[in-house]
Design an enzyme around this catalytic site. Structure first.
Site, PDB file in Angstrom:
ATOM      1  N   CYS A  41     -50.321  26.689  29.699  1.00  0.00           N
ATOM      2  CA  CYS A  41     -49.365  26.051  30.630  1.00  0.00           C
ATOM      3  C   CYS A  41     -47.953  26.599  30.436  1.00  0.00           C
ATOM      4  CB  CYS A  41     -49.377  24.544  30.405  1.00  0.00           C
ATOM      5  SG  CYS A  41     -48.310  23.651  31.546  1.00  0.00           S
ATOM      6  N   CYS A  96     -43.851  21.133  26.762  1.00  0.00           N
ATOM      7  CA  CYS A  96     -43.935  19.752  26.261  1.00  0.00           C
ATOM      8  C   CYS A  96     -44.336  19.776  24.780  1.00  0.00           C
ATOM      9  CB  CYS A  96     -44.951  18.961  27.071  1.00  0.00           C
ATOM     10  SG  CYS A  96     -44.731  19.157  28.854  1.00  0.00           S
ATOM     11  N   CYS A 146     -47.936  18.723  23.428  1.00  0.00           N
ATOM     12  CA  CYS A 146     -49.160  19.108  24.150  1.00  0.00           C
ATOM     13  C   CYS A 146     -49.880  20.309  23.536  1.00  0.00           C
ATOM     14  CB  CYS A 146     -48.813  19.403  25.607  1.00  0.00           C
ATOM     15  SG  CYS A 146     -50.289  19.680  26.604  1.00  0.00           S
ATOM     16  N   CYS A 184     -60.487  11.308  36.971  1.00  0.00           N
ATOM     17  CA  CYS A 184     -59.141  11.895  36.920  1.00  0.00           C
ATOM     18  C   CYS A 184     -59.236  13.361  36.517  1.00  0.00           C
ATOM     19  CB  CYS A 184     -58.292  11.178  35.890  1.00  0.00           C
ATOM     20  SG  CYS A 184     -58.255   9.413  36.092  1.00  0.00           S
ATOM     21  N   CYS A 186     -58.341  10.726  41.141  1.00  0.00           N
ATOM     22  CA  CYS A 186     -56.988  10.879  40.600  1.00  0.00           C
ATOM     23  C   CYS A 186     -56.834  12.339  40.186  1.00  0.00           C
ATOM     24  CB  CYS A 186     -56.807   9.971  39.390  1.00  0.00           C
ATOM     25  SG  CYS A 186     -55.184  10.146  38.609  1.00  0.00           S
ATOM     26  N   CYS A 223     -49.815   6.870  39.353  1.00  0.00           N
ATOM     27  CA  CYS A 223     -50.156   6.565  37.973  1.00  0.00           C
ATOM     28  C   CYS A 223     -49.060   7.225  37.143  1.00  0.00           C
ATOM     29  CB  CYS A 223     -51.530   7.165  37.655  1.00  0.00           C
ATOM     30  SG  CYS A 223     -51.980   7.057  35.918  1.00  0.00           S
ATOM     31  N   ARG A 253     -52.797   0.899  31.290  1.00  0.00           N
ATOM     32  CA  ARG A 253     -53.912   1.585  30.606  1.00  0.00           C
ATOM     33  C   ARG A 253     -53.582   1.898  29.145  1.00  0.00           C
ATOM     34  NH1 ARG A 253     -54.839   5.986  33.653  1.00  0.00           N
ATOM     35  NH2 ARG A 253     -55.856   4.574  35.100  1.00  0.00           N
TER      36      ARG A 253
HETATM   37  N1  SAM Z   1     -49.909  19.073  33.207  1.00  0.00           N
HETATM   38  C1  SAM Z   1     -49.847  17.817  33.838  1.00  0.00           C
HETATM   39  C2  SAM Z   1     -48.595  17.062  33.534  1.00  0.00           C
HETATM   40  O1  SAM Z   1     -48.036  17.253  32.461  1.00  0.00           O
HETATM   41  O2  SAM Z   1     -48.211  16.242  34.356  1.00  0.00           O
HETATM   42  C3  SAM Z   1     -51.033  16.952  33.568  1.00  0.00           C
HETATM   43  C4  SAM Z   1     -51.687  16.899  32.230  1.00  0.00           C
HETATM   44  S1  SAM Z   1     -50.754  16.193  30.892  1.00  0.00           S
HETATM   45  C5  SAM Z   1     -51.793  16.599  29.578  1.00  0.00           C
HETATM   46  C6  SAM Z   1     -50.828  14.461  31.171  1.00  0.00           C
HETATM   47  C7  SAM Z   1     -50.163  13.518  30.169  1.00  0.00           C
HETATM   48  O3  SAM Z   1     -50.949  13.401  29.000  1.00  0.00           O
HETATM   49  C8  SAM Z   1     -48.801  13.882  29.651  1.00  0.00           C
HETATM   50  O4  SAM Z   1     -47.798  13.574  30.557  1.00  0.00           O
HETATM   51  C9  SAM Z   1     -48.714  13.025  28.409  1.00  0.00           C
HETATM   52  O5  SAM Z   1     -48.179  11.741  28.719  1.00  0.00           O
HETATM   53  C10 SAM Z   1     -50.162  12.873  27.971  1.00  0.00           C
HETATM   54  N2  SAM Z   1     -50.409  13.641  26.743  1.00  0.00           N
HETATM   55  C11 SAM Z   1     -50.490  14.983  26.636  1.00  0.00           C
HETATM   56  N3  SAM Z   1     -50.709  15.362  25.360  1.00  0.00           N
HETATM   57  C12 SAM Z   1     -50.765  14.224  24.638  1.00  0.00           C
HETATM   58  C13 SAM Z   1     -50.935  13.967  23.244  1.00  0.00           C
HETATM   59  N4  SAM Z   1     -51.078  14.940  22.374  1.00  0.00           N
HETATM   60  N5  SAM Z   1     -50.958  12.684  22.835  1.00  0.00           N
HETATM   61  C14 SAM Z   1     -50.797  11.695  23.729  1.00  0.00           C
HETATM   62  N6  SAM Z   1     -50.609  11.883  25.052  1.00  0.00           N
HETATM   63  C15 SAM Z   1     -50.583  13.123  25.501  1.00  0.00           C
HETATM   64 FE1  SF4 Z   2     -48.408  21.569  30.579  1.00  0.00          FE
HETATM   65 FE2  SF4 Z   2     -49.214  19.956  28.646  1.00  0.00          FE
HETATM   66 FE3  SF4 Z   2     -46.774  19.697  29.610  1.00  0.00          FE
HETATM   67 FE4  SF4 Z   2     -48.894  18.997  31.138  1.00  0.00          FE
HETATM   68  S1  SF4 Z   2     -48.243  18.018  29.248  1.00  0.00           S
HETATM   69  S2  SF4 Z   2     -47.106  20.186  31.771  1.00  0.00           S
HETATM   70  S3  SF4 Z   2     -50.382  20.518  30.430  1.00  0.00           S
HETATM   71  S4  SF4 Z   2     -47.565  21.503  28.514  1.00  0.00           S
END
Ligand code: SAM
Ligand code: SF4
Ligand code: DTB
Length: 326
Positions: free
Chosen positions: A54, A58, A61, A98, A129, A189, A261
């Protein structure tokens, strides 16, 4: 239907947070039972339709190409595979499917496949979703016309703390996409993660932002950080479970008609902490042994917990929300 309490102010929300725990839980139960049939839990199943690589950074992630995470990038998976997984999830009792992609935003060339995924999952009789990153109006319209029920787009934390967690986009960008999704008539959501190193005030501000959306998000995922190897938050200090429960109770009180949730992190929680989250008003979970990339409790463990607590799984959309106007 929109919420009954509007215009949450920071001080009111902070006061809620600071209540003695039993008073906070008692209030959350009252609000929950006024708005929902108790002991009923909505279940959603996640599927990663495009994993890793990606372009966002973040810090929490596993799927970022920029934050040190080493997960290899995959391509968008085939529509038929998505439908196969959706059927399995439906057989296992989930009512919402989802689909998540590790993108900053979908490309034009991906849209036909995404539309087919929504149509296909919908035709099984499941709620749909997606969570695909930022969306412009045209892409939102295409997904809406295909029958997309919900769009997940988390604000994750407070506006103040956001730049400490993500540098490749702004909090305001997230709010803009959410506004466009709502304007198109797709249900939202949106929630966040606790345990990113934020302080209580950030959690309060995040909930105030969510609760003041008009309407408030229909679905509010509260995730507990699941630390991911090699990411900047790999060694983050775990959040106190009682503080986590407080945030769930606040979300219930501040967004009385939203499904709250209990999301990522259940595999690290005791049954007792999960039970407290349900007592605080959480009425939705992700089921199945993987989330997108991370672990989730086994179906057997969830079935045993539900039996122990006397919880029942919702079988139809919003069936436990009281007074649903048709
Ligand atoms: N890439 C898209 C986005 O960021 O909107 C969708 C997927 S992203 C993985 C969706 C959400 O998962 C993130 O906004 C975050 O709140 C949650 N998330 C991701 N990694 C996580 C982690 N290691 N522990 C807990 N929640 C996590
Ligand atoms: Fe990309 Fe992960 Fe951030 Fe979603 S949460 S935008 S998958 S880096
Ligand atoms: C949400 O708030 N949590 C889900 C869903 N929305 C997309 C994702 C949790 C991801 C947990 C880490 C992983 O599986 O990689």
């Amino acid at each position: 239907m929109s919420n009954t309490i509007k215009d949450w102010e920071l001080e009111a929300a902070q006061a809620l947070h600071d209540l003695p725990l039993m008073d906070l839980l008692f209030r959350a139960q009252i609000v929950h039972r006024d708005n929902f049939v108790p002991n009923r839990i909505q279940t959603s199943k996640l599927l990663s339709i495009k994993t890793g690589g990606c372009a966002e950074d973040c810090a929490y992630c596993s799927q970022s190409a920029l934050n040190g995470a080493k997960l290899p990038a995959s391509k968008l998976i085939e529509v038929q595979r998505v439908l196969h997984e959706a059927r399995k999830a439906q057989d296992a009792g989930a009512t919402r499917f989802c689909m998540g992609a590790a993108w900053r935003e979908p490309k034009d060339r991906d849209m036909d496949a995404l539309v087919e995924m929504v149509k296909g999952v919908r035709s099984l009789g499941m709620e749909t979703c997606m969570t695909l990153g930022a969306l412009d109006e045209d892409k939102i319209r295409r997904l809406r016309d295909a029958g997309l029920d919900y769009y997940n787009h988390n604000i994750d934390t407070s506006e103040r703390y956001y730049p400490q967690v993500i540098s490749t986009r702004k909090f305001a960008d997230r709010i803009k996409t959410l506004g466009r999704v709502q304007d198109a008539g797709i249900k939202v959501c949106s929630g966040g993660i606790l345990g990113l190193g934020e302080v209580t005030r950030d959690r309060v501000e995040m909930l105030v932002t969510l609760a003041n959306m008009d309407p408030a998000p229909e679905s509010v995922p509260i995730n507990m950080l699941m630390p991911q190897e090699n990411t900047p938050l790999a060694d983050a200090k775990p959040i106190d479970p009682i503080e986590f429960v407080r945030v769930i109770a606040m979300a219930r009180i501040m967004m009385p008609r939203s499904y709250v949730r209990l999301s990522a992190g259940r595999s690290e929680m005791s049954e007792a902490v999960q039970a407290m989250c349900f007592l605080a008003g959480a009425n939705s979970i992700f089921v199945g042994e993987t989330l997108l990339t991370a672990q989730n409790p086994e179906a057997d463990a969830d079935a045993a917990l539900f039996a122990k607590l006397g919880l029942r799984v919702e079988v139809a959309e919003c069936e436990s929300r009281k007074g649903e106007a048709e």
